[in-house]
Design an enzyme around this catalytic site. Sequence first.
Site, PDB file in Angstrom:
ATOM      1  N   GLU A  54      10.790   1.029   9.960  1.00 29.37           N
ATOM      2  CA  GLU A  54      11.768   2.072   9.633  1.00 29.37           C
ATOM      3  C   GLU A  54      11.063   3.406   9.844  1.00 29.37           C
ATOM      4  O   GLU A  54      10.245   3.822   9.018  1.00 29.37           O
ATOM      5  CB  GLU A  54      12.215   1.959   8.167  1.00 29.37           C
ATOM      6  N   THR A  84       6.966   7.709  13.295  1.00 30.08           N
ATOM      7  CA  THR A  84       7.000   6.953  14.548  1.00 30.08           C
ATOM      8  C   THR A  84       5.591   6.720  15.124  1.00 30.08           C
ATOM      9  O   THR A  84       5.284   5.586  15.516  1.00 30.08           O
ATOM     10  CB  THR A  84       7.921   7.671  15.556  1.00 30.08           C
ATOM     11  N   CYS A 130      14.577  10.214   5.455  1.00 27.66           N
ATOM     12  CA  CYS A 130      14.561   9.760   6.853  1.00 27.66           C
ATOM     13  C   CYS A 130      15.912   9.969   7.508  1.00 27.66           C
ATOM     14  O   CYS A 130      15.987  10.471   8.621  1.00 27.66           O
ATOM     15  CB  CYS A 130      14.131   8.304   6.917  1.00 27.66           C
ATOM     16  N   LYS A 148       0.848  -1.192   0.000  1.00 28.05           N
ATOM     17  CA  LYS A 148       0.000   0.000   0.000  1.00 28.05           C
ATOM     18  C   LYS A 148       0.882   1.240   0.000  1.00 28.05           C
ATOM     19  O   LYS A 148       1.518   1.568   0.998  1.00 28.05           O
ATOM     20  CB  LYS A 148      -0.905   0.046   1.246  1.00 28.05           C
ATOM     21  N   GLU A 201      11.711  16.431  14.225  1.00 30.21           N
ATOM     22  CA  GLU A 201      12.142  16.140  12.855  1.00 30.21           C
ATOM     23  C   GLU A 201      11.496  17.155  11.908  1.00 30.21           C
ATOM     24  O   GLU A 201      10.268  17.219  11.815  1.00 30.21           O
ATOM     25  CB  GLU A 201      11.705  14.728  12.476  1.00 30.21           C
ATOM     26  N   GLY A 247       4.054   3.943  13.210  1.00 29.95           N
ATOM     27  CA  GLY A 247       4.757   2.697  13.524  1.00 29.95           C
ATOM     28  C   GLY A 247       4.254   2.101  14.828  1.00 29.95           C
ATOM     29  O   GLY A 247       4.053   0.880  14.934  1.00 29.95           O
TER      30      GLY A 247
HETATM   31  P1  NAD Z   1       3.012   8.309   7.854  1.00 29.99           P
HETATM   32  O1  NAD Z   1       3.339   7.470   9.027  1.00 29.99           O
HETATM   33  O2  NAD Z   1       2.042   9.383   8.013  1.00 29.99           O
HETATM   34  O3  NAD Z   1       2.459   7.417   6.658  1.00 29.99           O
HETATM   35  C1  NAD Z   1       3.175   6.315   6.169  1.00 29.99           C
HETATM   36  C2  NAD Z   1       2.197   5.279   5.643  1.00 29.99           C
HETATM   37  O4  NAD Z   1       1.429   4.747   6.711  1.00 29.99           O
HETATM   38  C3  NAD Z   1       1.200   5.792   4.612  1.00 29.99           C
HETATM   39  O5  NAD Z   1       1.086   4.821   3.595  1.00 29.99           O
HETATM   40  C4  NAD Z   1      -0.083   5.892   5.415  1.00 29.99           C
HETATM   41  O6  NAD Z   1      -1.254   5.752   4.647  1.00 29.99           O
HETATM   42  C5  NAD Z   1       0.055   4.728   6.351  1.00 29.99           C
HETATM   43  N1  NAD Z   1      -0.756   4.814   7.572  1.00 29.99           N
HETATM   44  C6  NAD Z   1      -1.248   5.914   8.173  1.00 29.99           C
HETATM   45  N2  NAD Z   1      -1.918   5.568   9.308  1.00 29.99           N
HETATM   46  C7  NAD Z   1      -1.847   4.222   9.406  1.00 29.99           C
HETATM   47  C8  NAD Z   1      -2.299   3.270  10.359  1.00 29.99           C
HETATM   48  N3  NAD Z   1      -2.989   3.629  11.444  1.00 29.99           N
HETATM   49  N4  NAD Z   1      -2.010   1.971  10.166  1.00 29.99           N
HETATM   50  C9  NAD Z   1      -1.280   1.572   9.096  1.00 29.99           C
HETATM   51  N5  NAD Z   1      -0.830   2.437   8.155  1.00 29.99           N
HETATM   52  C10 NAD Z   1      -1.091   3.747   8.310  1.00 29.99           C
HETATM   53  O7  NAD Z   1       4.429   8.834   7.350  1.00 29.99           O
HETATM   54  P2  NAD Z   1       4.697   9.822   6.120  1.00 29.99           P
HETATM   55  O8  NAD Z   1       4.247  11.177   6.552  1.00 29.99           O
HETATM   56  O9  NAD Z   1       4.185   9.244   4.864  1.00 29.99           O
HETATM   57  O10 NAD Z   1       6.298   9.773   6.023  1.00 29.99           O
HETATM   58  C11 NAD Z   1       7.131  10.640   6.699  1.00 29.99           C
HETATM   59  C12 NAD Z   1       7.797   9.947   7.853  1.00 29.99           C
HETATM   60  O11 NAD Z   1       8.405   8.740   7.436  1.00 29.99           O
HETATM   61  C13 NAD Z   1       8.916  10.740   8.476  1.00 29.99           C
HETATM   62  O12 NAD Z   1       8.818  10.706   9.879  1.00 29.99           O
HETATM   63  C14 NAD Z   1      10.181  10.030   8.042  1.00 29.99           C
HETATM   64  O13 NAD Z   1      11.294  10.193   8.871  1.00 29.99           O
HETATM   65  C15 NAD Z   1       9.723   8.636   7.961  1.00 29.99           C
HETATM   66  N6  NAD Z   1      10.557   7.877   7.036  1.00 29.99           N
HETATM   67  C16 NAD Z   1      11.400   6.952   7.536  1.00 29.99           C
HETATM   68  C17 NAD Z   1      12.244   6.252   6.700  1.00 29.99           C
HETATM   69  C18 NAD Z   1      13.187   5.204   7.237  1.00 29.99           C
HETATM   70  O14 NAD Z   1      13.705   4.409   6.469  1.00 29.99           O
HETATM   71  N7  NAD Z   1      13.425   5.145   8.519  1.00 29.99           N
HETATM   72  C19 NAD Z   1      12.203   6.487   5.330  1.00 29.99           C
HETATM   73  C20 NAD Z   1      11.321   7.432   4.842  1.00 29.99           C
HETATM   74  C21 NAD Z   1      10.495   8.120   5.714  1.00 29.99           C
END
Ligand code: NAD
Length: 473
Positions: free
Chosen positions: A245, A225, A279, A172, A376, A228
């Site tokens: 991640e 986070t 990230c 997804k 962040e 996650g």
């Molecule tokens: P996000 O957590 O808002 O969304 C990520 C994904 O999770 C999306 O596909 C979203 O639809 C889904 N999602 C949202 N709520 C959910 C739930 N309750 N259950 C399951 N899935 C759900 O993150 P974002 O805003 O898309 O990305 C930015 C963040 O990602 C930043 O904090 C960044 O540091 C982190 N990031 C980390 C890495 C890494 O490798 N560590 C890489 C890229 C981004």
Amino acid sequence: MNYHLTINGQSVPGASTFDVINPADKSVLAAAPKASVEQLNNAVAAAKAAFPAWSALSYEQRREKLMALADAIEAAGGELMQSLTQEQGKPMKGFADMGSGFEFGGTLAWMRATASYDLPPEVIQDNDTARIELHRKPLGVVGSITPWNYPLLITVWHVIPALLTGNTVVVKPSEMTPLTVLRFGEIAKDILPPGVLNVVAGDGEIGAAISSHPDISKIVFTGSTPTGKAIMHSAADNLKRLTLELGGNDAGIVLADADIEAIAPKIFATAFINNGQTCAALKRLYVHKSVHDQLCAALTGIAKAMKTGNGMDESSDFGPLQNEKQFNIVKELAKDAKARGAHFLCGGEVTDDSGYFYPVTLVNNISDGARLVDEEQFGPILPIIKFNDVEDAIARANASNNGLGGSVWSRDIAAAQQVASRLECGSAWVNHHAMIQPDAPFGGVKDSGFGVEFGEAGLKEFTSIQTVHIYPG
Ligand code: NAD
């Protein structure tokens, strides 16, 4: 262009649609298909049905399919790179060639390198008493949930090791940037057996349905986070394996003896890579007082030559931020820094709001306690913090709840490595930052998550161990 979900080897329309916004002009780029929970269930059922035959193939047979997929993706390069620029915002070329071409090149490199690995059985004992072997078995159906910063690259980071090890997948993409991954699914359906790779699009509701689904054995998640943590809660019911991640707030520490002119371009590139939406970008820069002013001047010189604009324009070094929410976060952190008396060396003012354009911004006269340092930013604004004592810099670097990456910059490699070894993070760099490659494990500690991606260690995360004990009959 019309986009479809990929379920059981078929292109299917969504149960409804949602708008995908082009961040460079805020226009509606496309109506993306939105999967219903019923469609997700169909995708999981298809992946489950495809698992026995796919997992029974040898690594060599699965590798052949994945290499063919890499070739097909390469052939669609022009279209996919344009799609990345339009939905994510990053320039086609961009500063130091780190735009869509960079993401696309990385996608192919990771696909081919990862698909070339093997996980043969290990022999633990082989004597007259017994032969004991360790086998790596696939887990079943893997759910992959991805963010919006590197839509295609992070998808292959999840999907290729899962498939190579014999799992089937439901992916997804982020609802902010689903289009390139939807096309990836449409290309893959002509190469992989039906049900082996399914792509559903939608928001957190579908994400939550994936992370609680009883027929999914593992979630690989890249994102924030808080999400996650929510995934970890809902994955508990059927004891799903997890690779998380999550966010980072990486510190870089510049020691007094660093070669400032040599390191300034590398610090700039790794802090502003993908407009800061990376990230493991360098997000807090701690600089010894003796070289602070020189480094600020060198970074400002580089920053002032940068052009932020529409990514389709060849002359843009950086594009817009990907979405309004992130744009507002960056503006809020800058506002807080200003209110605390921080000094803006460049940027800090939005001059073009036709898209989510935030200029490259450097801030000094700031310290821990300011939101820009503690949180962040995930955008093109870097706080530069002066320090006197390296012990103090290490303590501040480690005071964060995050622990993704960290770096130390010095001419004295041994001294720098000594400091780097004390950083609480999954990747530590000396005289660089954010450097990753397909054979070097990458992952976080603390609130940045757990589990690693890449290399053999990353591959093993998609398997469970079966220990086979064989005794003479
Ligand atoms: P996000 O957590 O808002 O969304 C990520 C994904 O999770 C999306 O596909 C979203 O639809 C889904 N999602 C949202 N709520 C959910 C739930 N309750 N259950 C399951 N899935 C759900 O993150 P974002 O805003 O898309 O990305 C930015 C963040 O990602 C930043 O904090 C960044 O540091 C982190 N990031 C980390 C890495 C890494 O490798 N560590 C890489 C890229 C981004």
